[in-house]
Design a protein around this motif. Structure first.
Motif, PDB file in Angstrom:
ATOM      1  N   LYS A   1       3.821   7.003   8.612  1.00  0.00           N
ATOM      2  CA  LYS A   1       3.547   5.587   8.694  1.00  0.00           C
ATOM      3  C   LYS A   1       4.298   4.717   7.978  1.00  0.00           C
TER       4      LYS A   1
ATOM      5  N   ASP B   1       2.207  -0.242   9.586  1.00  0.00           N
ATOM      6  CA  ASP B   1       0.774  -0.806   8.911  1.00  0.00           C
ATOM      7  C   ASP B   1       1.255  -2.140   8.222  1.00  0.00           C
TER       8      ASP B   1
ATOM      9  N   ASN C   1      -8.350   3.114  13.394  1.00  0.00           N
ATOM     10  CA  ASN C   1      -8.246   3.768  12.400  1.00  0.00           C
ATOM     11  C   ASN C   1      -9.852   3.643  11.798  1.00  0.00           C
TER      12      ASN C   1
ATOM     13  N   LYS D   1       4.447   1.369   5.632  1.00  0.00           N
ATOM     14  CA  LYS D   1       3.885   0.190   5.433  1.00  0.00           C
ATOM     15  C   LYS D   1       5.058  -1.310   5.632  1.00  0.00           C
TER      16      LYS D   1
ATOM     17  N   GLU E   1      -0.445  -1.248  12.963  1.00  0.00           N
ATOM     18  CA  GLU E   1      -1.859  -1.379  12.456  1.00  0.00           C
ATOM     19  C   GLU E   1      -2.106  -2.677  11.682  1.00  0.00           C
TER      20      GLU E   1
ATOM     21  N   ASP F   1      -7.516  -1.945  11.537  1.00  0.00           N
ATOM     22  CA  ASP F   1      -8.016  -1.216  10.381  1.00  0.00           C
ATOM     23  C   ASP F   1      -9.136  -2.059   9.745  1.00  0.00           C
ATOM     24  N   GLU F   2      -8.606  -3.032   9.054  1.00  0.00           N
ATOM     25  CA  GLU F   2      -9.580  -3.810   8.115  1.00  0.00           C
ATOM     26  C   GLU F   2     -10.550  -4.605   8.864  1.00  0.00           C
TER      27      GLU F   2
ATOM     28  N   ASN G   1      -1.203  -4.394   7.290  1.00  0.00           N
ATOM     29  CA  ASN G   1      -2.311  -4.802   6.142  1.00  0.00           C
ATOM     30  C   ASN G   1      -2.368  -6.339   6.302  1.00  0.00           C
TER      31      ASN G   1
ATOM     32  N   LYS H   1     -11.938   4.438   8.757  1.00  0.00           N
ATOM     33  CA  LYS H   1     -11.914   4.786   7.113  1.00  0.00           C
ATOM     34  C   LYS H   1     -13.502   4.608   7.041  1.00  0.00           C
TER      35      LYS H   1
END
Ligand code: OSB
Ligand code: MG
Length: 370
Positions: free
Chosen positions: A162, A190, A262, A164, A215, A240-241, A192, A264
């Protein structure tokens, strides 16, 4: 089970190399542990929050404060009615603070399962005894450096890479990794939240690289924007977030914003909520995988148990301890044929090695039952 006292412990754990994302660069991993003492034994958990509110709104001092002032008093007050399953309903009145809630729920679940001689993996309904490992590769200073790191991880046996990404570090690094390591490499990216709705054409250029997923490309609150992007590009959009609860997961799936999720545990408030999200995703044919927050052994062990559930069909960010740490806080998790073994012992299945943990510890605070 009855809660008797809780230790909040801060650790500073050096990373082997800097980990840079679109939101921060860290050399030293600052960690908050929750250590619960109950009448049936003790349990451990690593809080997913960072020192600063940079990945989510949560941060260490905030988590410690909300635990001390609001969450722990309610759990002490339950007396003998406490169980890991009672934590979320009891604390439901307190809005947000999911990472703080996840930490105390996980520590209590660890204590409860140790007392019952049951592993977390077994409790969650895990079906695998080892899980395929991916690795999250930070933003680098140069493409040469990136190639060296990726080559090293592949030589170690990681099964998925993965990268970033952020504006200015996307098309070229992805192109070069795809070209150098071939079409068979399982590759994903990803962001973010580093992009906006104005960047859809730029993100569409990544379609040519046959990525597993992209992501969290844009703002976590823009779920509809992710649905629009998912319509516009070929690469599957993974959230994700944005996914902070089972309710949001259900809505995001229905909206077409979450083609993959994802999970978490810290972000969603714990392993019980993670299991709900897993079940919703499986019922909707949405693949899930287990993300991470650079957990040391205590947190990594619990993530591996979750990743062993049947709906986790993509490799997670569940790397070996050596990905981040020269010396982990527990027996290290090692990569064997690209996989990591799922702990089988009671609870999270690993114990902190106190001589090492004490060496990393910068502060300890005990909160006792009133
Ligand atoms: O977005 O998945 C992320 C680390 C810190 C904060 C957010 C993320 C990450 C990672 C690394 O990608 C995951 C890991 O190896 O634990
Ligand atoms: Mg992510």
């Amino acid at each position: 089970m009855k809660l008797e006292s809780v230790e909040l412990r801060r650790l500073n754990v050096p990373l082997k190399s800097a980990f840079r994302t679109s939101f921060s660069s860290v050399n030293l991993h600052q960690v908050l542990w929750v250590h619960a003492i109950t009448d049936v034994g003790e349990g451990w958990a690593e809080c997913g929050a960072n020192e600063r509110p940079d990945y989510s709104s949560e941060f260490h001092d905030g988590a410690a404060t909300v635990l001390k002032e609001f969450l722990l008093p309610d759990l002490f007050a339950l007396g003998n009615d406490l169980s890991a399953e009672a934590v979320a309903p009891t604390l439901h009145w307190a809005k947000g603070h999911r990472m703080a809630k996840a930490a105390i729920e996980t520590a209590l679940l660890d204590a409860q399962l140790r007392a019952a001689d049951q592993s977390l993996a077994n409790y969650l309904g895990a079906t695998k005894d080892r899980v395929p490992a991916g690795v999250s590769v930070g933003i680098m200073d140069s493409l040469d450096e990136l190639m060296r790191f990726v080559e090293g991880y592949l030589a170690e046996g990681y099964l998925r890479i993965k990268l970033k990404i952020e504006p200015g570090w996307d098309y070229e690094p992805v192109r070069l990794v795809r070209k150098t390591f071939g079409d068979d490499l399982l590759l994903q990216v990803d962001a973010n939240t580093a992009y906006t709705r104005d960047d859809f054409d730029l993100l569409k250029r990544l379609d040519e690289f046959n990525l597993l997923l992209i992501e969290q490309p844009i703002n976590e609150e823009d779920v509809l924007g992710h649905a629009k992007l998912a319509d516009y590009i070929e690469t599957p959009v993974c959230l994700d977030e944005s996914i902070i609860s089972a309710d949001i997961a259900r809505d995001a799936i229905e909206l077409g914003a979450a083609e993959i999720i994802n999970i978490k545990p810290s972000r969603v408030g714990g392993y019980l909520e993670s299991k709900k999200i897993h079940d919703i995703a499986v019922a909707s044919d949405v693949a899930v995988w287990c993300g991470g927050m650079l957990e040391t052994g205590i947190g990594r062990a619990a993530n591996l148990a979750l990743a062993a559930m049947p709906g986790f069909t993509l490799p997670g960010d569940t790397s070996a301890s050596s990905r981040y740490f020269a010396v982990d806080t527990t027996e290290p998790f090692v990569l064997v044929d690209g996989h990591i073994s799922v702990p089988t012992g009671p609870g999270i299945g690993v114990d902190p090695i106190m001589e090492i943990v004490d060496g990393y510890t910068v502060s300890k605070e005990w909160i006792n039952k009133p």
